[in-house]
Design an enzyme around this catalytic site. Sequence first.
Site, PDB file in Angstrom:
ATOM      1  N   ASP A 138       2.632   4.916  -0.511  1.00  0.00           N
ATOM      2  CA  ASP A 138       2.202   6.257  -0.111  1.00  0.00           C
ATOM      3  C   ASP A 138       1.915   7.134  -1.326  1.00  0.00           C
ATOM      4  O   ASP A 138       2.289   6.810  -2.458  1.00  0.00           O
ATOM      5  CB  ASP A 138       3.288   6.926   0.739  1.00  0.00           C
ATOM      6  CG  ASP A 138       3.415   6.301   2.120  1.00  0.00           C
ATOM      7  OD1 ASP A 138       2.435   5.687   2.594  1.00  0.00           O
ATOM      8  OD2 ASP A 138       4.503   6.434   2.728  1.00  0.00           O
ATOM      9  N   TYR A 178      12.980  -2.517  -4.111  1.00  0.00           N
ATOM     10  CA  TYR A 178      12.688  -1.089  -4.217  1.00  0.00           C
ATOM     11  C   TYR A 178      13.904  -0.358  -4.774  1.00  0.00           C
ATOM     12  O   TYR A 178      15.049  -0.781  -4.573  1.00  0.00           O
ATOM     13  CB  TYR A 178      12.378  -0.486  -2.840  1.00  0.00           C
ATOM     14  CG  TYR A 178      11.004  -0.750  -2.306  1.00  0.00           C
ATOM     15  CD1 TYR A 178       9.944   0.095  -2.607  1.00  0.00           C
ATOM     16  CD2 TYR A 178      10.763  -1.835  -1.460  1.00  0.00           C
ATOM     17  CE1 TYR A 178       8.671  -0.136  -2.090  1.00  0.00           C
ATOM     18  CE2 TYR A 178       9.492  -2.073  -0.939  1.00  0.00           C
ATOM     19  CZ  TYR A 178       8.459  -1.215  -1.259  1.00  0.00           C
ATOM     20  OH  TYR A 178       7.213  -1.454  -0.753  1.00  0.00           O
ATOM     21  N   ARG A 226      12.527   5.021   2.479  1.00  0.00           N
ATOM     22  CA  ARG A 226      12.718   6.468   2.365  1.00  0.00           C
ATOM     23  C   ARG A 226      13.652   6.992   3.460  1.00  0.00           C
ATOM     24  O   ARG A 226      14.451   7.910   3.226  1.00  0.00           O
ATOM     25  CB  ARG A 226      11.368   7.178   2.409  1.00  0.00           C
ATOM     26  CG  ARG A 226      10.547   6.960   1.136  1.00  0.00           C
ATOM     27  CD  ARG A 226       9.105   7.401   1.312  1.00  0.00           C
ATOM     28  NE  ARG A 226       9.007   8.810   1.701  1.00  0.00           N
ATOM     29  CZ  ARG A 226       7.860   9.379   2.064  1.00  0.00           C
ATOM     30  NH1 ARG A 226       6.733   8.663   2.078  1.00  0.00           N
ATOM     31  NH2 ARG A 226       7.843  10.659   2.386  1.00  0.00           N
ATOM     32  N   ARG A 248       0.862  -1.181   0.000  1.00  0.00           N
ATOM     33  CA  ARG A 248       0.000   0.000   0.000  1.00  0.00           C
ATOM     34  C   ARG A 248       0.901   1.234   0.000  1.00  0.00           C
ATOM     35  O   ARG A 248       1.154   1.839   1.040  1.00  0.00           O
ATOM     36  CB  ARG A 248      -0.934  -0.051   1.208  1.00  0.00           C
ATOM     37  CG  ARG A 248      -1.981  -1.159   1.083  1.00  0.00           C
ATOM     38  CD  ARG A 248      -2.661  -1.503   2.372  1.00  0.00           C
ATOM     39  NE  ARG A 248      -1.776  -2.237   3.280  1.00  0.00           N
ATOM     40  CZ  ARG A 248      -2.182  -2.825   4.406  1.00  0.00           C
ATOM     41  NH1 ARG A 248      -3.454  -2.778   4.746  1.00  0.00           N
ATOM     42  NH2 ARG A 248      -1.326  -3.457   5.173  1.00  0.00           N
TER      43      ARG A 248
END
Length: 280
Positions: free
Chosen positions: A74, A132, A219, A72
């Site tokens: 951002d 990622y 992040r 999910r």
Amino acid sequence: MGGQSHYSKENRYMKEQNLENKPKRIMLTVAYDGTGYHGFAFQENTLTIEGVLNDCIGTLTGEKIEVIGASRTDAGVHAYGNVVVFDTTSTIPPDKFAAALNTKLPDDIRIMDSCQVPDDFHPRKCYSEKTYEYHILNTKTPIPTKRQYTWNCTYPLDEEKMNQAAAYLVGEHDFTSFCNVESQAISHVRTIISAEATRNGDEIIIRIVGNGFLYNMVRIIAGTLMQVGRGKNQPEDIKTMLEAMDRTAAGPTAPPQGLFLIKYDFPKGLMVDKIEKMSI
């Protein structure tokens, strides 16, 4: 004998009908530009990736659809290979859903692949490896066309030191220092399989593969590695940050637009598209 033959044909027909009406679980590999969306997860009266998928699949099949997403993401985060599943009684062949949905979806969402998976498959409840990337644009002047897909750093960055720092993340660790304080995860222990920072022209790409990630974890890692690249921290400081298990020990949270969910890798043998239909 004739009665038995008639019964066999009728029985075969009934079984075929039951198989046709039995729900099947479809998995979609989804790519999207997250710029115009308030994240992946459905929200009332808000444009989200999940909401658009539910509407488009429902329009196609004539059913009420609620997809289950693997990640999910951002608001502002992009994906090349997020994964969703949904149940349907539609007669559309599993491998044709991708093409059919792409005629209905907006240009910033595309289905890269579709297939059938076991009925009990849940993309967040089985082992997977997730990849990622975080993209940093390292130029003195921001490039307007890249502003929605990179984080611009106008200071010189040492990608070799960033890569050295990334190596300290590999393995099983408690990533509390690299997790948003609002995380509701019971355990902050995760395993990073590989982590590296490389330069490609004006971009530095941080690529991380792991079996699970905490809220804002990638992040925060990106923000911390940028601090190392600027010389504000040394590569070996990552070890101290991990040991501290304190969010204030690590660097800032990088903005969402530089983050890309590249792919999910699930155990082999998951797909059932090529399994022969049971004999009737």
